[in-house]
Design a protein around this motif. Structure first.
Motif, PDB file in Angstrom:
ATOM      1  N   LEU A 126       0.831  -1.205   0.000  1.00  0.00           N
ATOM      2  CA  LEU A 126       0.000   0.000   0.000  1.00  0.00           C
ATOM      3  C   LEU A 126       0.866   1.256   0.000  1.00  0.00           C
ATOM      4  N   ALA A 127       1.894   1.270   0.832  1.00  0.00           N
ATOM      5  CA  ALA A 127       2.778   2.430   0.900  1.00  0.00           C
ATOM      6  C   ALA A 127       3.505   2.649  -0.420  1.00  0.00           C
ATOM      7  N   THR A 128       3.952   1.562  -1.020  1.00  0.00           N
ATOM      8  CA  THR A 128       4.695   1.668  -2.273  1.00  0.00           C
ATOM      9  C   THR A 128       3.796   2.131  -3.411  1.00  0.00           C
ATOM     10  N   GLU A 129       2.545   1.706  -3.423  1.00  0.00           N
ATOM     11  CA  GLU A 129       1.644   2.218  -4.461  1.00  0.00           C
ATOM     12  C   GLU A 129       1.432   3.718  -4.277  1.00  0.00           C
ATOM     13  N   ASN A 130       1.295   4.193  -3.047  1.00  0.00           N
ATOM     14  CA  ASN A 130       1.216   5.644  -2.828  1.00  0.00           C
ATOM     15  C   ASN A 130       2.458   6.329  -3.390  1.00  0.00           C
ATOM     16  N   LEU A 131       3.628   5.757  -3.125  1.00  0.00           N
ATOM     17  CA  LEU A 131       4.885   6.305  -3.603  1.00  0.00           C
ATOM     18  C   LEU A 131       4.905   6.376  -5.128  1.00  0.00           C
ATOM     19  N   VAL A 132       4.484   5.296  -5.759  1.00  0.00           N
ATOM     20  CA  VAL A 132       4.492   5.215  -7.223  1.00  0.00           C
ATOM     21  C   VAL A 132       3.523   6.229  -7.832  1.00  0.00           C
ATOM     22  N   LEU A 133       2.344   6.368  -7.253  1.00  0.00           N
ATOM     23  CA  LEU A 133       1.372   7.330  -7.783  1.00  0.00           C
ATOM     24  C   LEU A 133       1.843   8.766  -7.557  1.00  0.00           C
ATOM     25  N   GLN A 134       2.505   9.018  -6.440  1.00  0.00           N
ATOM     26  CA  GLN A 134       3.075  10.351  -6.219  1.00  0.00           C
ATOM     27  C   GLN A 134       4.169  10.628  -7.244  1.00  0.00           C
ATOM     28  N   ALA A 135       4.913   9.606  -7.622  1.00  0.00           N
ATOM     29  CA  ALA A 135       5.924   9.779  -8.671  1.00  0.00           C
ATOM     30  C   ALA A 135       5.272  10.293  -9.955  1.00  0.00           C
ATOM     31  N   VAL A 136       4.146   9.712 -10.330  1.00  0.00           N
ATOM     32  CA  VAL A 136       3.425  10.178 -11.529  1.00  0.00           C
ATOM     33  C   VAL A 136       3.039  11.645 -11.364  1.00  0.00           C
ATOM     34  N   ALA A 137       2.509  11.995 -10.186  1.00  0.00           N
ATOM     35  CA  ALA A 137       2.106  13.374  -9.923  1.00  0.00           C
ATOM     36  C   ALA A 137       3.295  14.336 -10.018  1.00  0.00           C
ATOM     37  N   GLU A 138       4.499  13.840  -9.727  1.00  0.00           N
ATOM     38  CA  GLU A 138       5.717  14.659  -9.773  1.00  0.00           C
ATOM     39  C   GLU A 138       6.360  14.674 -11.160  1.00  0.00           C
ATOM     40  N   GLY A 139       5.726  13.998 -12.144  1.00  0.00           N
ATOM     41  CA  GLY A 139       6.293  13.947 -13.490  1.00  0.00           C
ATOM     42  C   GLY A 139       7.384  12.904 -13.639  1.00  0.00           C
ATOM     43  N   LEU A 140       7.408  11.948 -12.713  1.00  0.00           N
ATOM     44  CA  LEU A 140       8.400  10.875 -12.729  1.00  0.00           C
ATOM     45  C   LEU A 140       7.721   9.553 -13.031  1.00  0.00           C
ATOM     46  N   VAL A 141       8.515   8.510 -13.149  1.00  0.00           N
ATOM     47  CA  VAL A 141       8.009   7.145 -13.260  1.00  0.00           C
ATOM     48  C   VAL A 141       8.744   6.284 -12.243  1.00  0.00           C
ATOM     49  N   ALA A 142       8.126   5.174 -11.887  1.00  0.00           N
ATOM     50  CA  ALA A 142       8.737   4.263 -10.923  1.00  0.00           C
ATOM     51  C   ALA A 142       8.449   2.833 -11.347  1.00  0.00           C
ATOM     52  N   ARG A 143       9.459   2.011 -11.325  1.00  0.00           N
ATOM     53  CA  ARG A 143       9.307   0.594 -11.659  1.00  0.00           C
ATOM     54  C   ARG A 143       9.768  -0.235 -10.464  1.00  0.00           C
ATOM     55  N   GLN A 144       8.912  -1.166 -10.056  1.00  0.00           N
ATOM     56  CA  GLN A 144       9.208  -2.033  -8.927  1.00  0.00           C
ATOM     57  C   GLN A 144       9.828  -3.334  -9.428  1.00  0.00           C
ATOM     58  N   MET A 145      10.805  -3.843  -8.668  1.00  0.00           N
ATOM     59  CA  MET A 145      11.529  -5.044  -9.086  1.00  0.00           C
ATOM     60  C   MET A 145      11.649  -6.031  -7.939  1.00  0.00           C
ATOM     61  N   ALA A 146      11.295  -7.270  -8.219  1.00  0.00           N
ATOM     62  CA  ALA A 146      11.542  -8.353  -7.261  1.00  0.00           C
ATOM     63  C   ALA A 146      12.889  -9.010  -7.547  1.00  0.00           C
ATOM     64  N   GLY A 147      13.476  -8.710  -8.699  1.00  0.00           N
ATOM     65  CA  GLY A 147      14.731  -9.328  -9.131  1.00  0.00           C
ATOM     66  C   GLY A 147      15.942  -8.696  -8.481  1.00  0.00           C
TER      67      GLY A 147
END
Length: 196
Positions: free
Chosen positions: A111-132
């Motif tokens: 949940l926290a990471t999805e908030n982080l990722v959506l805030q990235a979009v709002a900031e004009g950034l992108v975020a990719r999550q990796m399990a690797g």
């Protein structure tokens, strides 16, 4: 890159429709400390079971030692593109505290990471999550204490320009259409009976 907005059956918020996980990032673009702080503040305000707040992040910006240690923990295939990110974050779950085991800790980090990722979009950034990544290498690199589980690495950056060169099919993969199962196979009134 092509327009990657989600094709939805009904209108959804633009931040959600615009979120996607590119690999082809601008290796010269910086992610400012101010923007990183906004991402982490958004993550901090995510809901969690009993307000246990289990999410913790190790934060590296390109050029610092933390960034290098996070990058070094990634699989070779993820290192091949993630080195272009402006920031690399290691998301961890606090699985126990002075009250004992923290219930649903991984869910709380999600949940926290999805908030982080959506805030990235709002900031004009992108975020990719990796399990690797090598969890034990990350644990050792950051001397993570017992009760802290490394779960995912998040690359934060700026998408590369549409005409940016890529390696080994990167451009084709980035321009491929996004796919999701249809809503009729996602939400049910009874199992197998579509809700919509």
């Amino acid at each position: 890159m092509s327009d990657k907005r989600a094709e939805t059956s009904v209108r959804i918020h633009e931040i959600i429709a615009s979120r996607w996980s590119p690999r082809l990032l601008d290796g010269e673009a910086e992610v400012s400390g101010e923007k990183l702080r906004a991402l982490l503040e958004a993550a901090r305000w995510a809901p969690s079971y009993g307000n246990t707040q289990p999410a913790r992040y190790v934060v590296g910006q390109r050029g610092d030692g933390t960034y290098k240690r996070v990058l070094d923990s990634l699989t070779e295939s993820n290192r091949a593109w993630a080195h272009r990110a402006g920031a690399l974050l290691l998301a961890c779950a606090l699985t126990s505290n002075d009250k004992g085991t923290v219930p649903y800790a991984e869910y709380g980090v999600g949940l926290a990471t999805e908030n982080l990722v959506l805030q990235a979009v709002a900031e004009g950034l992108v975020a990719r999550q990796m399990a690797g990544f090598d969890r034990e290498a990350a644990r050792k690199a950051f001397d993570l204490p017992s009760g802290v589980e490394p779960l995912v690495v998040i690359a934060v950056g700026v998408p590369a320009k549409p005409d940016a060169p890529g390696e080994d099919g990167e451009v084709e993969r980035e321009n491929a259409p996004r796919r999701r199962v249809p809503l009729s196979e996602f939400a049910f009134k009874e199992w197998g009976s579509a809700a919509f």
